[in-house]
Write an enzyme that holds these catalytic residues in place. Structure first.
Site, PDB file in Angstrom:
ATOM      1  N   ASP A 112       0.850  -1.185   0.000  1.00  0.00           N
ATOM      2  CA  ASP A 112       0.000   0.000   0.000  1.00  0.00           C
ATOM      3  C   ASP A 112       0.892   1.243   0.000  1.00  0.00           C
ATOM      4  OD1 ASP A 112      -2.415   1.342   0.079  1.00  0.00           O
ATOM      5  OD2 ASP A 112      -2.686   1.155   2.229  1.00  0.00           O
TER       6      ASP A 112
ATOM      7  N   GLU B 246       2.417   4.747  -4.323  1.00  0.00           N
ATOM      8  CA  GLU B 246       2.304   5.575  -5.541  1.00  0.00           C
ATOM      9  C   GLU B 246       3.631   6.258  -5.921  1.00  0.00           C
ATOM     10  OE1 GLU B 246      -1.305   4.321  -4.193  1.00  0.00           O
ATOM     11  OE2 GLU B 246      -0.004   5.614  -3.035  1.00  0.00           O
TER      12      GLU B 246
ATOM     13  N   ASP C 261      -9.157   3.400  -2.336  1.00  0.00           N
ATOM     14  CA  ASP C 261     -10.024   3.832  -1.235  1.00  0.00           C
ATOM     15  C   ASP C 261     -11.318   4.444  -1.759  1.00  0.00           C
ATOM     16  OD1 ASP C 261      -8.073   2.972   0.484  1.00  0.00           O
ATOM     17  OD2 ASP C 261      -7.168   4.946   0.756  1.00  0.00           O
TER      18      ASP C 261
END
Length: 822
Positions: free
Chosen positions: A432, A435, A508
């Site tokens: 997670d 990015e 999300d």
């Protein structure tokens, strides 16, 4: 010794002196103002003046810029442009190895154009203006430049902004580009590829978590793809600024793209997978239902949730631990207050059929008493900025440094850090925040340097592949540590080719009906963009769903390749039984259906892995010649046999469903419906529209509480009558090892064909795996006659029943070759 006395002889005139004399007006003295400096403007290719061939590569030059055209296969042509004739070193994370598979190609030079031809496609280079176009073997132009390829110097960073612009036809539709949260058809929209942490993203928000620079064009019933393999921030315009033009451009790197010919959309996707690879076969348990929350802690809470599944008799295979399992959010540690004995807990979960998946983020806390940081610091594995300072930013643990996953040595090291987790029984890893996300700043500064597998680059170049290389390091490390067992990984960020290492989810999302609709489109788009193992946070990550919304999401998730419920810590309990009856019973029914259909989904994964087929297929992929299908985005097929239309409106009692041409059987009652039209289907809460294609053979396992709970004693084959011959596949292997790579598998092909008064089922097999069960239990629906005799491999089957619902039931050996029902 002679002195150095200046010669009185006149200096011979040299070419350098001549040049100085000729251009004296252009050059300025150092202390004088520069008067003749040209402004920075976009520059366009001129006219091609020369061509040079080196094997399957052709180099065209206008005297300054060079265009390289590579024949990759009969259907794939690669185009690169170097503004000043010097190409960057050839390297791609998306295309690890460019396998050229073409036997015949020719260069034709005539008065108007250069033409490179294969057996299937032509690449035309217009001599008058350097426009490049592509046509098929019937000389039908499928893709054409609207403007020459062009570039603009980037003064701040060096290099160039690079631009490609194609003709956009009035009825042309566009698909792909990953999970952009918008309509399936991208026509009239503009997008940016820049991986972004987009909490609670909205419809049409862009960019979000992934960058997949691959799109599919559909025009006049003919399809082609463009894969713009450029990792810099990239932009796509599908007729938004100018309805007659489609453009793609990037803030750096090369203008490098692949033209991928169809003519079918399915062909384009399969050929894209030839370049970027397919997903490895997942562990069978990963296809089950997964339960997640931020966060399940302490240990007693984890065990309570696990117990809830078994007490409620709701199947589940995966339990996730979010960041609160760690000590101060330090990766690869355990909070011993919450989890005093993680090995014992994981062992107890495993004994009850649960696999444990843990989260790992890229941010490593700056703490000299923390072994991971200490080792990474000593080996100089963390990212540095241009002036050699370490890149630091705040995420969950506080002040962090970040490994440079573009360095193969760092990836190798990262992989070893999972050793303790694997030793105590962790089966999967969830990457997670990759990015990469940084609190406050958003992401890394542009000047961060990356090793880039020896090809060097700033973060402008590495940003979009950072998450992909993190999950690559995770997957490769886990694969080594788990010996011959398949690891399971999931990532939030990625780039083209990420499917070689991991599954994904859409990030999300929000507990709303709009996000249910959005998730349906996103998963279809991901699948047709080359990322098959995808799903959404069932129920929505943020916000509060009611029982109806959660149940409708479970129903859709049953037919997502990846099925996981997940929610934020500030929301109410979000397990399948949390909303009480009748929702619990309906959720159980659909999760059980998921488990019954696991052999079908697993076989569909094999068709993806081996042959490059997507798992979810929008109806436009089934019937691309039908112009109305370009706007259909609710219905999709799960594999190619099962058509699903989720219910995405509250209180909906019925809905229209489009069925592609051919005959379909309504799953819930086996009624046959003719396709090629819309049909109205009742949608009470306990069902969703679900149809099976005529001629299908759908393998079904008995319901289990988790994969492998019981020995499979027989497999049910649900067979659906068809007048026309139809093929189906059934794949089996050990389900958790890599033995399939050595042909230790069983691939069965069924052919069903009916003649009005009889029906045949043929089976052929390949592979070296033998399942332990002996028999198939046949369930044959849709027979247009009452069966009176069954001949199987020359023997009559005397024991069979024909139910009131007109379903024929009988059993026979799994090794049959020919069955005839009369």
């Amino acid at each position: 010794m002679e002195e150095n006395i200046p010669s009185t002889e006149p200096i011979p005139e040299s070419p350098a002196v001549k040049l100085t004399e000729q251009e004296e007006e252009v050059f300025q003295h150092i202390n004088n103002p520069v008067l003749g400096l040209k402004p920075i403007v976009k520059k366009y290719l001129g006219t091609p003046k020369s061509v040079e061939q080196k094997e399957n590569k052709f180099f065209f030059s206008d005297g300054e810029a060079t265009v390289e055209v590579t024949v990759v296969t009969d259907e794939i042509i690669k185009v690169r442009m170097a503004p000043h004739g010097v190409f960057l070193e050839e390297f791609s994370y998306a295309v690890p190895k460019l396998n050229t598979k073409v036997s015949v190609f020719h260069l034709h030079d005539n008065a108007d154009e250069y033409r490179i031809s294969t057996n299937t496609v032509n690449c035309h280079i217009n001599k008058a203006d350097f426009f490049i176009s592509f046509s098929d073997s019937q000389n039908h132009v499928t893709s054409a430049d609207a403007v020459q390829m062009h570039w603009e110097e980037n003064v701040k960073f060096g290099g160039y902004y690079v631009f490609g612009t194609k003709v956009c036809h009035s009825k042309e539709a566009f698909f792909g580009l990953g999970d952009k949260p918008t309509d399936l058809n991208l026509r009239g929209k503009r997008f940016v590829n820049w991986n972004t942490d987009a909490y609670s993203f909205a419809w049409n928000q862009d960019p979000i978590y992934r960058s997949i620079p691959f799109y599919i064009s559909l025009n006049e019933g003919i399809s082609h793809g463009i894969f713009f393999d450029n990792t810099f921030k990239a932009h796509f315009d599908f007729g938004a600024e100018d309805r007659s033009k489609t453009s793609f451009w990037a803030d750096g790197g090369e203008l490098q793209y692949y033209y991928i010919h169809g003519p079918n959309m399915m062909d384009v996707v399969k050929r894209y997978h030839l370049l970027t690879g397919t997903h490895p076969m997942p562990p069978l348990w990963a296809l089950g239902y997964h339960q997640c929350r931020w966060s399940y802690y302490p240990e007693s809470k984890v065990m309570k949730v696990a117990k809830g599944f078994r007490e409620n008799q709701i199947p589940c295979d995966g339990i996730y631990l979010d960041i609160d399992y760690m000590d101060g959010y330090r990766c690869f540690t355990w909070n011993r207050k919450y989890f005093p004995d993680p090995k014992k807990m994981i062992k107890e979960l495993a004994a009850d059929g649960f696999k444990t998946v843990v989260i790992i983020d890229p941010g490593i806390r700056v703490d000299d008493n923390y072994s991971v940081f200490k080792e990474g610091k000593a080996k100089r594995y963390f990212c540095r900025r241009s002036d050699d300072y370490f890149m630091e930013g705040h995420v969950w643990p506080g002040r962090c440094q970040f490994p440079d996953f573009t360095n193969p040595e760092v990836r190798e090291w990262w992989g070893t850090l999972f050793d303790e987790l694997v030793q105590i029984g962790v089966a999967g890893v969830w990457n997670d925040m990759n990015e990469p996300a940084v609190f406050g700043a958003g992401t890394f500064p542009d000047d961060v340097r990356h090793q880039y597998d020896g090809y060097r680059g700033s973060h402008r170049k590495a940003h979009n592949i950072y998450g992909m290389q993190m999950v690559r390091a995770t997957y490769e490390g886990m694969r080594k540590l788990m010996k011959n067992k398949r690891p399971f990984t999931i990532t939030r960020a990625g780039y083209s080719g990420v499917q070689r290492f991991t599954s994904v989810w859409t990030g999300d999302n929000v507990a709303s009906w709009e996000h249910l609709r959005l998730g349906n489109v996103q998963c279809q788009r991901l699948s047709m963009s080359g990322i098959p193992f995808c799903g959404t946070d069932i129920g929505g990550f943020s916000g509060e769903p009611d029982g109806e919304l959660f149940t409708r999401w479970i129903q859709m998730g049953t037919f997502s390749p990846f099925m996981r419920a997940h929610s934020a810590g500030d929301t109410k309990e979000r397990e399948p039984w949390s909303f009480g009856e009748p929702f619990t019973a309906i959720n159980r029914k659909f999760i059980e259906l998921r488990y019954k259909l696991i052999p079908y989904l697993y076989s569909t994964f094999w068709e993806h892995h081996r042959y490059g087929f997507p798992i979810l297929r929008p109806v436009v992929m089934q019937e691309q010649e039908e112009i109305n299908n370009q706007a259909r985005q609710d219905e999709f097929t799960y594999g190619d046999k099962i058509l699903v239309c989720p219910v995405m409106e509250p209180g909906q009692k019925s809905r229209l469903v489009y069925l592609p041409k051919g005959n379909w059987y309504y799953y819930w009652d086996n009624e046959m419906v003719e396709g090629g039209r819309e049909v109205e289907v009742a949608t009470p809460l306990e069902t969703i529209p679900l149809f099976v294609k005529a001629g299908s053979v759908i393998p079904e396992y008995p319901v289990m509480q988790y994969v492998g709970e019981k020995e499979i004693e027989e497999v049910q084959l649900n067979v659906y009558y068809s007048d026309l011959p139809a093929n189906s596949f059934f794949f089996e292997d050990y389900g958790e090892t890599f033995a399939y790579e050595q042909d230790i598998y069983s691939e069965k092909k069924f052919v069903v064909s009916g003649k009005g008064t009889s029906m045949t089922i043929l089976q052929s097999m390949e592979g070296l795996y033998t399942p332990r069960y002996d028999n198939y239990a046949f369930s044959v629906a849709g027979l247009p006659f009452k069966p009176v005799k069954i001949i199987a491999d020359g023997k009559e089957v005397t024991e069979f029943t024909y139910t009131e619902q007109k379903v024929l039931e009988f059993k026979f050996t799994k090794t049959f070759k020919h069955i005839e029902v009369m």
